[in-house]
Design a protein around this motif. Sequence first.
Motif, mmCIF file in Angstrom:
data_model
loop_
_atom_site.group_PDB
_atom_site.id
_atom_site.type_symbol
_atom_site.label_atom_id
_atom_site.label_comp_id
_atom_site.label_asym_id
_atom_site.label_seq_id
_atom_site.Cartn_x
_atom_site.Cartn_y
_atom_site.Cartn_z
ATOM 1 N N VAL A 92 -11.895 44.202 12.110
ATOM 2 C CA VAL A 92 -11.467 42.966 12.775
ATOM 3 C C VAL A 92 -10.932 43.273 14.171
ATOM 4 O O VAL A 92 -11.254 42.563 15.145
ATOM 5 C CB VAL A 92 -10.404 42.250 11.923
ATOM 6 C CG1 VAL A 92 -9.763 41.105 12.711
ATOM 7 C CG2 VAL A 92 -11.029 41.712 10.642
ATOM 8 N N MET A 149 -12.317 38.958 6.238
ATOM 9 C CA MET A 149 -11.548 38.465 7.368
ATOM 10 C C MET A 149 -12.411 38.178 8.596
ATOM 11 O O MET A 149 -12.140 37.238 9.352
ATOM 12 C CB MET A 149 -10.466 39.487 7.745
ATOM 13 C CG MET A 149 -9.367 39.633 6.713
ATOM 14 S SD MET A 149 -8.314 38.165 6.634
ATOM 15 C CE MET A 149 -7.468 38.301 8.200
ATOM 16 N N ILE A 203 -3.418 37.187 13.530
ATOM 17 C CA ILE A 203 -4.091 37.703 12.329
ATOM 18 C C ILE A 203 -3.062 38.512 11.558
ATOM 19 O O ILE A 203 -2.404 39.397 12.132
ATOM 20 C CB ILE A 203 -5.291 38.592 12.684
ATOM 21 C CG1 ILE A 203 -6.252 37.842 13.608
ATOM 22 C CG2 ILE A 203 -6.011 39.065 11.427
ATOM 23 C CD1 ILE A 203 -7.347 38.718 14.183
ATOM 24 N N CYS A 243 -1.205 39.608 7.352
ATOM 25 C CA CYS A 243 -1.248 39.661 5.893
ATOM 26 C C CYS A 243 0.128 40.056 5.384
ATOM 27 O O CYS A 243 0.913 40.728 6.062
ATOM 28 C CB CYS A 243 -2.301 40.660 5.413
ATOM 29 S SG CYS A 243 -1.900 42.375 5.801
ATOM 30 N N LEU A 281 -3.573 36.330 3.315
ATOM 31 C CA LEU A 281 -4.249 36.653 4.572
ATOM 32 C C LEU A 281 -4.339 35.391 5.408
ATOM 33 O O LEU A 281 -4.623 34.317 4.871
ATOM 34 C CB LEU A 281 -5.658 37.205 4.311
ATOM 35 C CG LEU A 281 -5.770 38.424 3.386
ATOM 36 C CD1 LEU A 281 -7.225 38.711 3.081
ATOM 37 C CD2 LEU A 281 -5.114 39.637 4.012
ATOM 38 N N VAL A 306 -5.419 33.609 9.506
ATOM 39 C CA VAL A 306 -5.938 33.655 10.872
ATOM 40 C C VAL A 306 -5.541 32.342 11.536
ATOM 41 O O VAL A 306 -5.904 31.273 11.056
ATOM 42 C CB VAL A 306 -7.481 33.830 10.899
ATOM 43 C CG1 VAL A 306 -7.980 33.811 12.337
ATOM 44 C CG2 VAL A 306 -7.888 35.126 10.204
#
Length: 276
Positions: free
Chosen positions: A179, A214, A237, A239, A248, A250
């Motif tokens: 990511v 992700m 971003i 977790c 998780l 975004v």
Amino acid sequence: MIVSVFPVEELFHGLEEVKRLMLGMFVLLIVVMYAFYIAISRNILHPISSFMTFVYGLRAKGLDHMKKRVALEGYAEISIMARQFNSLLDEIDDLASKLIDSRTHIFELNLLKKQAELQFLKSQINPHFLYNTLETIKGIAYVKGVQEIRDMTDALSLIFRYSVKGGEVVLLKEEMETVEAYVSIQQIRFADRFDAIYEFDDSCRELEVIKMIMQPLVENAVFHGIEPCLHKCRLQIGCRREGENLLLWVKDDGVGMDPATLEQIRGDLAERAIFE
């Protein structure tokens, strides 16, 4: 002295009648027994003999003889036995057909598996070629002193290698590295039009997650939230663990969406959850 004299014929006259009567009854008994024998032979012995011949034929000829059925004529019990035996043969024939179909399906699946493995081996040429090409581009960028090309190629190589290798389950730290590489490419592409903020709980990095879980979320945030926006945005971003669950997320502060569209999406998700 009184003497009575009778002729011998008159003395045994009744005995001859008894002899003839007994002889007639004996002949009648033989006829009745023969009739019983014919009836038993025709309705019991002959059907049983035909049935045993049919069974021996099944044992001798095997499955090639399974399509035939036994036909017996006799008493009701014999007919019932023939129908039940034919029904048993029908069930055996049906099970044999299903078994053959199952084995054929298994053979077809194995053949498809072999073809897929062969196709996969053939497709390995292109990934290796592309990966080596990216490494070559990175080397040229390093020699030419173009840092942006080198960084983008390095990040793209990492993403490409991650996507074509490994299983379906990976460590969260590996997913996050991919990511971050993707985000770095987009930051170079959009000329630092957004900042990326990572909020990772270190206790989550060794947990296993589904591969590429992700990256699609981050991609949607970039293309649908940040790219249409004119001002500088922020992409979050992260977790963390919540009990036995892994959370998780975004987030972006881009253009967003209107309330009607958001409500429709939430309704569709709720309806899909009900049906599932």
